[in-house]
Write an enzyme that holds these catalytic residues in place. Structure first.
Site, PDB file in Angstrom:
ATOM      1  CG  ASP A 172      -3.254   4.012   3.849  1.00  0.00           C
ATOM      2  OD1 ASP A 172      -4.341   4.097   4.593  1.00  0.00           O
ATOM      3  OD2 ASP A 172      -2.948   3.655   2.838  1.00  0.00           O
ATOM      4  CD1 TRP A 184      -2.438  -2.062   1.761  1.00  0.00           C
ATOM      5  CD2 TRP A 184      -3.011  -1.045  -0.270  1.00  0.00           C
ATOM      6  NE1 TRP A 184      -3.378  -2.853   1.163  1.00  0.00           N
ATOM      7  CE2 TRP A 184      -3.984  -2.180   0.019  1.00  0.00           C
ATOM      8  CE3 TRP A 184      -3.319  -0.070  -1.252  1.00  0.00           C
ATOM      9  CZ2 TRP A 184      -4.957  -2.516  -0.800  1.00  0.00           C
ATOM     10  CZ3 TRP A 184      -4.357  -0.570  -2.109  1.00  0.00           C
ATOM     11  CH2 TRP A 184      -5.076  -1.665  -1.950  1.00  0.00           C
ATOM     12  CE  LYS A 190      -9.110  -2.428   3.371  1.00  0.00           C
ATOM     13  NZ  LYS A 190      -7.962  -1.659   2.940  1.00  0.00           N
TER      14      LYS A 190
END
Ligand SMILES: *Cc1c(COP(=O)(O)O)cnc(C)c1O
Length: 359
Positions: free
Chosen positions: A171, A101, A195
């Site tokens: 993030d 990511w 999530k």
């Protein structure tokens, strides 16, 4: 019956939240329509939206000098929005690379400015880890430093918040609200909702006021933090249902005792699963202890050929979505806030029974 869902995202939601949403589905608070069918500018909806923000502020202790934005496009659109908004005059940023990511984020940023990549992934005694911050080659003129707190696919998480002078951008997609954080340490925090917050379609951005108005002039106004802040995240129609449902999750979290309380449960869940894996010769986790993710636990079986059987039998035992990410294989149990301790206990007993039969 509801199974235990270990999906990495879109992920498990608290049953109590889904029941509340179900109960309000056709006729929201006696108004004769669902929340999905309301104008986002109606007083009723705006009250729901504002309550969600107030509850999130309470949960994370967000200081007054930060705005909370409820946006769309997922964390992935923030990979572009962040450089477009924050690169500023120096047009330069540091990106800490720890996995898939953070790599996606830095690749997008490279399209807009000068990106200094700090490769912080390493192996210690054959286990994946994050390097000491003292070894990082940070620039002295970066507009910001970007990192991903928790690499959802690798299962690699920072033990501490890095200590840097430039505004810190994180993030937090797969770890927001799982443990207390001091928002004051950050210039910007962002997270896709699917999530650890709510359904897909919503992205939370928490941004310090002084960073709101340095966007590149050509940026679409929908992506411009200053415009979104001025318009209550309603430059256009927001993801009204996802915002409402996330608000129900925030209420649920507050009822559980807030982030401190859920953090204790998350620690218990992670400890139970990791200690079982460590004690077993049949399962293995590839991450150094200091950088193990509290939310995403990857593991392999002693015999790769047993993976399909493991997944099939897990499903028969109402333990869902344990396959690792398609890019890495193996298994992964995502144990977000909405997965109860009983879910992890059920997983560990299944794993133990499976190992005894096949070990
Ligand atoms: C899932 C995830 C993303 C991507 O989120 P989208 O909302 O699908 O764009 C980015 N970063 C992390 C850490 C993630 O876990």
């Amino acid at each position: 019956m509801r199974a235990y869902n270990f999906c990495a995202g879109p992920a498990a939601l608290p049953t109590a939240v889904l029941e509340k949403a179900q109960q309000e589905m056709l006729d929201w608070q006696g108004k004769g329509l669902s929340i999905m069918e309301m104008s986002h500018r109606s007083n009723d909806y705006v009250a729901v939206a504002e309550k969600a923000e107030a509850d999130l502020r309470k949960l994370m202790n967000i200081p007054e000098n930060y705005k909370v934005l409820f946006l769309q496009g997922g964390a992935s659109l923030q990979f572009s929005a962040i450089p477009l908004n924050l690169l500023g005059k120096n047009n330069k940023a540091d990106y800490i690379h720890t996995g898939i990511w953070s790599e996606k984020a830095l690749k997008e940023a490279k399209r807009y400015g000068d990106v200094n990549v700090v490769d912080a992934a390493t192996l210690i005694d054959g286990k994946h880890a994050i390097t000491e911050q003292s070894t990082w080659n940070l620039s002295n003129d970066a507009a910001y430093v970007h990192y991903a707190d928790n690499e959802t696919i690798g299962g690699l998480q920072f033990a501490d918040v890095p200590n840097v002078t430039a505004p810190l951008v994180c993030d937090y997609s797969s770890s927001i609200l799982s443990a207390p954080v001091d928002v004051n340490k950050f210039g910007l925090i962002y997270a896709g909702a699917q999530k650890n917050i709510g359904p897909a379609g919503l992205t939370i951005v928490i941004i310090r006021d002084d960073l709101l108005d340095q966007a590149k002039p050509e940026i679409p106004s929908i992506l411009k933090y200053g415009d979104q802040a001025k318009n209550g995240s309603m430059v256009n129609t927001p993801a009204t249902y996802a915002w409402y449902l996330s608000g129900l999750v925030f209420e649920w979290l507050l009822e559980q005792g807030g982030v401190d309380a859920i953090y204790k449960i998350n620690q218990d869940k992670a400890k139970l699963l990791y200690s079982y894996i460590d004690a077993s010769d049949f399962y293995n986790n590839p991450i150094a202890i200091a950088n193990r993710s509290m939310m995403n636990v990857p593991f392999t079986l002693a015999d790769e050929a047993l993976e399909k059987t493991f997944l099939k039998e897990a499903e028969e035992n109402h333990l869902l979505n344990l396959a690792g990410h398609r890019s890495v294989g193996g298994m992964r149990a995502s144990i977000y806030n909405a997965v109860p301790l009983e879910g992890v206990q059920a997983l560990v007993s299944f794993m133990d029974e499976f190992a005894k039969r096949h070990g």
